[in-house]
Design an enzyme around this catalytic site. Structure first.
Site, short mmCIF file in Angstrom:
data_model
loop_
_atom_site.label_atom_id
_atom_site.label_comp_id
_atom_site.label_asym_id
_atom_site.label_seq_id
_atom_site.Cartn_x
_atom_site.Cartn_y
_atom_site.Cartn_z
N TYR A 138 4.61 -3.51 -5.02
CA TYR A 138 5.12 -3.20 -3.68
C TYR A 138 5.14 -4.49 -2.88
O TYR A 138 4.09 -5.03 -2.52
CB TYR A 138 4.22 -2.15 -3.03
CG TYR A 138 4.74 -1.54 -1.74
CD1 TYR A 138 6.00 -1.83 -1.24
CD2 TYR A 138 3.95 -0.64 -1.04
CE1 TYR A 138 6.46 -1.25 -0.07
CE2 TYR A 138 4.40 -0.05 0.14
CZ TYR A 138 5.65 -0.36 0.62
OH TYR A 138 6.10 0.21 1.78
N LYS A 168 8.94 -1.98 -5.76
CA LYS A 168 9.42 -1.36 -4.53
C LYS A 168 9.67 -2.49 -3.54
O LYS A 168 8.74 -3.17 -3.11
CB LYS A 168 8.41 -0.36 -3.97
CG LYS A 168 8.90 0.32 -2.67
CD LYS A 168 7.86 1.25 -2.08
CE LYS A 168 8.34 1.83 -0.76
NZ LYS A 168 7.31 2.64 -0.07
#
Length: 302
Positions: A138, A168
């Site tokens: 992330y 992400k």
């Protein structure tokens, strides 16, 4: 579009609470089943920021994973957010999520202590070594600090780990994203609604969407049109969603907006936990109007 390890449309799921602030596990299961069975989501990300992970205990996080896995079975991937600023704690959360049945892990770059790129890579590799689950990195420097943004070189190094399979992406750096997608097998997922189509054009696999909590079918429809090569339809469907995206993500954290919409519809969601504050009546009205303009109906039923 490349096929991603966590499907095409992943909902960044809220965590429903009861009115006293405790976990609402039946409501959590009801929402998870809806998102998969009628919301067109093939993955659910739980215990992320949208799921108020800074305010839930380790025990609550494991309970949420177990409840969601039980609700959706093998119909969707359940990705558990486990990232913290502490390597040992993150590994412990990862192992607890694996024990609870998670299918994958979402691991944010460590924040606040300003580790070097070498230290960030070591942290993320250590977490990936801690379980047998696939890992989605992330990258969100607006939340973790600009100094912790993963560089393209760090991402190339991390891509060499057998269990680090996805990113992400909330870095808002299309040049970096495009270079890494071209150089590695990492599957990219847009983590910001406004970058869904731009990242798909660069080769991304899909998105992790907060708006999918309330408009999963519409988010998925834009992605599917792009995957089918109908870019004009994808653009029109995406454009139709943007007023709702602006309403949900523009004034308050998405968690606050989604829970306000669920409360207005009498659906599971419950209050937010501090330091977040609930949406006021005026904002809730604007959110409801924006949602109706997209759906033409209540949030969801059943």
């Amino acid at each position: 579009m490349r096929t991603g390890p966590f499907g095409r449309c992943a909902a960044a799921m809220i965590t429903p609470f009861a009115e006293d602030g405790s976990l609402d596990l039946p409501g959590t299961q009801r929402l998870a089943a809806h998102l998969v069975d009628r919301g067109s989501c093939d993955a659910l990300v739980v215990n992320g920021t949208t799921g108020e992970s800074p305010t839930t205990t380790d025990t609550e996080k494991a309970a949420v994973v177990r409840a969601v896995v039980e609700a959706v079975g093998d119909r969707a991937s359940v990705v558990a957010g486990v990232g913290t600023a502490d390597t040992r704690h993150t590994v412990a959360l990862a192992r607890a999520a694996e024990t609870a049945g998670a299918h994958g892990l979402l691991v944010v770059t460590p924040y606040y202590s300003r580790p070097t790129q070498e230290a960030i890579v070591h942290h993320l590799r250590t977490v990936a070594d801690g379980t047998g689950l696939p890992v989605m990195l992330y990258d969100i420097p607006a939340r973790t600090g600009t100094g912790t943004a993963l560089t393209a070189d760090s991402l190339r190094l991390l891509a060499g780990h057998e269990r680090i399979v996805a990113v992400k992406d909330c870095a808002f750096d299309p040049l970096k994203s495009g270079l890494v997608m071209a150089d590695t097998g990492l599957a990219y997922y847009s983590g910001s609604e406004e970058t869904n189509l731009p990242l798909l054009a660069l080769g991304a696999a899909g998105c992790v969407s907060t708006v999918a909590n309330v408009a999963g079918h519409q988010v998925r429809a834009a992605l599917d049109a792009f995957a089918a090569g109908d870019h004009g339809t994808a653009a029109r469907r995406n454009a139709a969603l943007l007023p709702l995206v602006n309403a949900v993500m523009g004034e308050v954290p998405g968690t606050v907006a989604v829970k306000a919409l669920f409360r207005a519809a009498g659906l599971p969601g419950g209050p937010v936990r501090g330091p977040l504050l609930p949406a006021g009546e005026e904002l809730t009205g604007r959110l409801v109007d924006a949602l109706k303009s997209v759906l033409g109906s209540p949030v969801w039923e059943g």
